[in-house]
Scaffold this motif. Structure first.
Motif, PDB file in Angstrom:
ATOM      1  N   GLN A 173       0.795  -1.190  -0.089  1.00 13.37           N
ATOM      2  CA  GLN A 173       0.170   0.144   0.001  1.00 13.37           C
ATOM      3  C   GLN A 173       0.789   1.207   0.058  1.00 13.37           C
ATOM      4  O   GLN A 173       0.540   2.309  -0.711  1.00 13.37           O
ATOM      5  CB  GLN A 173      -0.993   0.021   1.297  1.00 13.37           C
ATOM      6  CG  GLN A 173      -1.825   1.248   1.222  1.00 13.37           C
ATOM      7  CD  GLN A 173      -2.931   0.978   2.095  1.00 13.37           C
ATOM      8  OE1 GLN A 173      -3.669   0.238   2.245  1.00 13.37           O
ATOM      9  NE2 GLN A 173      -3.267   2.231   3.065  1.00 13.37           N
ATOM     10  N   TYR A 174       1.837   1.297   0.735  1.00 10.56           N
ATOM     11  CA  TYR A 174       2.999   2.382   0.618  1.00 10.56           C
ATOM     12  C   TYR A 174       3.583   2.638  -0.579  1.00 10.56           C
ATOM     13  O   TYR A 174       3.337   3.631  -1.099  1.00 10.56           O
ATOM     14  CB  TYR A 174       3.996   2.081   1.947  1.00 10.56           C
ATOM     15  CG  TYR A 174       5.251   3.069   1.540  1.00 10.56           C
ATOM     16  CD1 TYR A 174       4.875   4.352   1.796  1.00 10.56           C
ATOM     17  CD2 TYR A 174       6.509   2.668   1.273  1.00 10.56           C
ATOM     18  CE1 TYR A 174       6.201   5.382   1.834  1.00 10.56           C
ATOM     19  CE2 TYR A 174       7.404   3.505   1.164  1.00 10.56           C
ATOM     20  CZ  TYR A 174       7.144   4.967   1.360  1.00 10.56           C
ATOM     21  OH  TYR A 174       8.264   5.846   1.395  1.00 10.56           O
ATOM     22  N   TYR A 175       3.877   1.642  -1.335  1.00 12.68           N
ATOM     23  CA  TYR A 175       4.507   1.507  -2.674  1.00 12.68           C
ATOM     24  C   TYR A 175       3.508   1.744  -3.723  1.00 12.68           C
ATOM     25  O   TYR A 175       3.764   2.371  -4.825  1.00 12.68           O
ATOM     26  CB  TYR A 175       5.281   0.266  -3.173  1.00 12.68           C
ATOM     27  CG  TYR A 175       6.691   0.373  -2.422  1.00 12.68           C
ATOM     28  CD1 TYR A 175       7.658   1.140  -3.381  1.00 12.68           C
ATOM     29  CD2 TYR A 175       7.244  -0.253  -1.572  1.00 12.68           C
ATOM     30  CE1 TYR A 175       9.129   1.272  -3.091  1.00 12.68           C
ATOM     31  CE2 TYR A 175       8.465  -0.202  -1.202  1.00 12.68           C
ATOM     32  CZ  TYR A 175       9.532   0.789  -1.876  1.00 12.68           C
ATOM     33  OH  TYR A 175      10.671   0.929  -1.822  1.00 12.68           O
ATOM     34  N   TYR A 196      -2.585  -3.231   6.496  1.00 12.60           N
ATOM     35  CA  TYR A 196      -2.553  -2.391   5.166  1.00 12.60           C
ATOM     36  C   TYR A 196      -2.136  -0.977   5.545  1.00 12.60           C
ATOM     37  O   TYR A 196      -1.049  -0.601   5.033  1.00 12.60           O
ATOM     38  CB  TYR A 196      -3.897  -2.296   4.655  1.00 12.60           C
ATOM     39  CG  TYR A 196      -4.389  -3.742   3.658  1.00 12.60           C
ATOM     40  CD1 TYR A 196      -3.773  -3.793   2.223  1.00 12.60           C
ATOM     41  CD2 TYR A 196      -4.869  -4.888   4.226  1.00 12.60           C
ATOM     42  CE1 TYR A 196      -4.203  -4.952   1.540  1.00 12.60           C
ATOM     43  CE2 TYR A 196      -5.057  -6.054   3.498  1.00 12.60           C
ATOM     44  CZ  TYR A 196      -4.897  -5.972   2.313  1.00 12.60           C
ATOM     45  OH  TYR A 196      -5.137  -7.106   1.413  1.00 12.60           O
ATOM     46  N   SER A 197      -3.241  -0.481   6.041  1.00 16.48           N
ATOM     47  CA  SER A 197      -3.064   0.981   6.407  1.00 16.48           C
ATOM     48  C   SER A 197      -1.976   1.387   7.580  1.00 16.48           C
ATOM     49  O   SER A 197      -0.999   2.142   7.041  1.00 16.48           O
ATOM     50  CB  SER A 197      -4.145   1.771   6.834  1.00 16.48           C
ATOM     51  OG  SER A 197      -5.412   1.391   6.062  1.00 16.48           O
ATOM     52  N   ARG A 198      -1.759   0.792   8.546  1.00 13.84           N
ATOM     53  CA  ARG A 198      -0.924   0.858   9.499  1.00 13.84           C
ATOM     54  C   ARG A 198       0.669   0.354   8.999  1.00 13.84           C
ATOM     55  O   ARG A 198       1.568   1.079   9.248  1.00 13.84           O
ATOM     56  CB  ARG A 198      -1.115  -0.032  10.800  1.00 13.84           C
ATOM     57  CG  ARG A 198      -0.506   0.425  12.051  1.00 13.84           C
ATOM     58  CD  ARG A 198      -0.949   1.840  12.551  1.00 13.84           C
ATOM     59  NE  ARG A 198      -0.326   2.397  13.689  1.00 13.84           N
ATOM     60  CZ  ARG A 198      -0.554   3.774  14.149  1.00 13.84           C
ATOM     61  NH1 ARG A 198      -1.199   4.541  13.404  1.00 13.84           N
ATOM     62  NH2 ARG A 198      -0.220   4.260  15.218  1.00 13.84           N
ATOM     63  N   GLY A 199       0.493  -0.741   8.176  1.00 13.74           N
ATOM     64  CA  GLY A 199       1.752  -1.061   7.609  1.00 13.74           C
ATOM     65  C   GLY A 199       2.147   0.173   6.644  1.00 13.74           C
ATOM     66  O   GLY A 199       3.511   0.365   6.453  1.00 13.74           O
ATOM     67  N   ALA A 200       1.546   0.663   5.917  1.00 16.03           N
ATOM     68  CA  ALA A 200       1.724   1.698   4.692  1.00 16.03           C
ATOM     69  C   ALA A 200       2.406   2.841   5.657  1.00 16.03           C
ATOM     70  O   ALA A 200       3.270   3.475   5.484  1.00 16.03           O
ATOM     71  CB  ALA A 200       0.686   2.277   4.099  1.00 16.03           C
TER      72      ALA A 200
END
Ligand SMILES: [Zn+2]
Length: 595
Positions: free
Chosen positions: A325-327, A391-395
């Protein structure tokens, strides 16, 4: 870009193979669909070289989607010829008394769940993944056996097939692999889909469109080509000899699923015209394509080879999905598909939402990953208070980690280097990484220990601090409005035309007033409200004042008295500083600029 009649034909295509003599058992699946409106695939499996007894097993789940979906549940009329059979459990069929290694089975397979991860057949098309419809042969450890897996599809009259498996030379609509993990991972789109193509680094990429809508397919294909190019440049090449994008565009479509050499993206038919909506769609494409590396090749050991019989747990899903998600956002900016402001806006939205989520104080990223099957994939209204999405926290943690590596190496290295290194060291078909090894990869690339960061933000639940990000790239973060706005501390949903309380924020006024999820909201301060007016009415309340909500709770009339709370007004904005130092300018360029 040429419109091809079939994705299994073309200039540069999947490697065709001559049929080899099977070294071990061979399974030939024949899938037909004589009556699509019945939603039923007819499946026949011919076994050769089998032992006198063996077991066929339907997967309980499919990779990339961490939920038990019990694909064996759709089977009926199972028959065996040349063998006796018994059902061992909900998904396994044991064949015995096989003579000369030859037997065959047949069954009907009901397919009426249209999503990117489930089988579907109707008068418009057929779609399935190998894991959905095609059982594997168990080896002595009850894992998929090595063998010859061949699939033939008899499309309905006038239909064609798009799939990413290598074709069998001289056999129309027939594909082959000796690895069930590859077969299980493969999507098959059967219908009248339109196919456009492009080439990157001499490798053919097809884009198959199923459905309808207000999309510009040429723009989608051109933007996709740019995204493929920029990711290929990062990794110094493409790890396949053919790639297939399948897009499902129907009013209810959504989500995406990655595969080894293909992906399936679903998007609502009419959500392409607004630029903001299109940008979200193209980020989904960027996301699914980045999985070519992150999760399909770089993966924890438990995610390939796969055990499909039950839940498989890993603490690394936040790397697989959060980093992706970050990428997904970086790639669209680096490919020039959207501007940097759009990407910064997406990061700011994630920060604003996730840093106000009570669950961030309760669940770590590792726990969110480990419990994906029963938490995120079965999220209830209380997940807001007790969980975070990997997803979001990982991003968010990806954003921090990338800046931290750049700061530690004077901008010489970044998360891009970690990804390249991980692909080289653990990329499929090499064995996946052991649990915990990713931390070591990051430290090797950064040249220093990140123990505290890991303990705080991966294993722990410490608040995230963005100072390093802002300093690294020369950014500033502020709200676009001053002051506060009224806040009642619950979300709403609409069910059967009724406005309902959704999730109740653990620290909000609604929780204190005893409001409960699924309460039906009738009136605010004695006046009727409905879905369209409720938000506006709440915006007129004064923080610190009292209000009364009239509700039905399981059909009993109740009232809730709330002291109106407050939350910061406006939106969080992330933007480049007017004055950046030369180092910040360099970092920002290397991070986000078109390349
Ligand atoms: Zn993903």
């Amino acid at each position: 870009m040429a419109d091809r009649s079939s994705t299994s034909a073309g200039k540069k295509k999947p490697v065709s193979r001559s049929r080899r003599k099977p070294a071990g058992p061979a399974l030939h699946y024949q899938v037909s669909m004589p009556d699509p409106a019945s939603h039923t695939f007819k499946v026949e499996i011919t076994l050769t070289g089998a032992a006198d007894h063996c077991t066929l097993a339907f997967p309980a789940w499919t990779p990339g989607s961490y939920k038990l979906r019990e694909f064996g549940k759709n089977v009926s009329s199972f028959k065996a010829t040349g063998a006796k059979f018994e059902m061992l459990d909900k998904q396994r069929y044991r064949l015995s008394g096989i003579k000369g290694g030859n037997a065959s089975v047949s069954f009907d397979y009901y397919a009426d769940e249209l999503s990117v991860r489930t089988p579907h057949l109707d008068d418009s098309h057929g779609f399935f993944l190998g894991t959905n419809v095609l059982p594997y042969l168990e080896d002595i450890n009850a894992m998929p056996a090595k063998g010859d897996y061949t699939v033939s599809i008899k499309p309905f009259k006038g239909w064609k097939v798009a799939t990413s498996l290598p074709t069998v030379k001289g056999k129309p609509n027939t594909w082959h692999t000796d690895d069930y993990d590859v077969l299980g991972d493969t999507p098959f789109e059967v219908g009248t889909h339109e196919v456009l193509s492009f080439s990157v680094r001499g490798i053919k990429h097809d884009v198959a469109f199923y459905g309808y809508g207000n999309y510009d397919k040429k723009r989608i294909v051109e933007d996709t080509r740019k995204i493929v190019e920029v990711q290929a440049r990062n990794f110094g090449g493409l790890p396949y000899d053919y790639y297939l994008f399948i897009h499902h565009m129907t009013p209810d479509s959504g989500g995406g699923l990655e595969h080894l050499n293909s992906c399936v993206c679903g998007w609502p038919s009419w959500n392409f015209k607004k630029e903001e909506d299109y940008q979200k769609f193209i980020r989904l494409v960027s996301h699914e394509f980045f999985h070519v590396w992150n999760v399909k090749r770089i993966r924890p050991a438990i995610l390939g080879p796969f055990d499909y019989s039950s839940e498989q747990h890993t603490k690394a899903l936040w790397i697989m999905e959060g980093m992706t998600q970050y990428y997904e956002r970086l790639w669209v900016a680096r490919a020039g598909v959207c501007d940097a402001d759009t990407v910064l806006k997406a990061y700011a939205e994630t920060i604003d939402r996730e840093d106000n989520r009570p669950g961030r104080k309760v669940m770590s990223l590792e726990d969110s990953s480990w419990l994906a099957w029963t938490k995120l994939y079965m999220a209830d209204e209380n997940f807001l208070n007790t969980g975070v999405s990997y997803y979001s926290r990982g991003a968010q943690v990806g954003l921090l980690l990338d800046a931290k590596i750049r700061n530690a190496t004077d901008g010489k290295r970044s998360l891009d280097d970690v990804m390249r290194y991980a692909a080289k060291r653990y990329g499929w078909p090499k064995p996946g990484f052991p649990e915990g090894a990713w931390e070591e990869l990051v430290e090797e690339v950064a040249g220093q220990k990140f123990t505290r960061f890991w303990n705080d933000h991966v294993k722990g639940t410490k608040e995230l601090n963005y100072d390093e990000v802002l300093e690294c790239y020369g950014l500033e973060m502020s709200r676009d409005k001053e002051g506060f706005e009224p806040w009642l501390g619950f979300t709403t949903s609409s069910k059967g035309g009724h406005l309902q309380v959704g999730a109740v924020h653990a620290e909000g006024p609604a929780r204190k007033a005893g409001l409960q999820p699924r309460d039906e909201i009738l009136a605010l301060d004695g006046h009727k409200v409905h879905a369209k007016t409720f938000e506006d009415r709440v915006s007129e309340l004064k923080p610190g004042s009292d209000c009364t909500l009239t509700l039905f709770r399981r059909e009993k009339l109740v009232e809730g008295c709330l002291r109106v709370g407050r939350q910061p007004a406006g939106k969080l904005v992330l933007r480049p500083r007017k004055k950046q130092s030369p180092t910040q300018r360099r970092n920002y360029r290397k991070w986000l600029a078109k390349r």
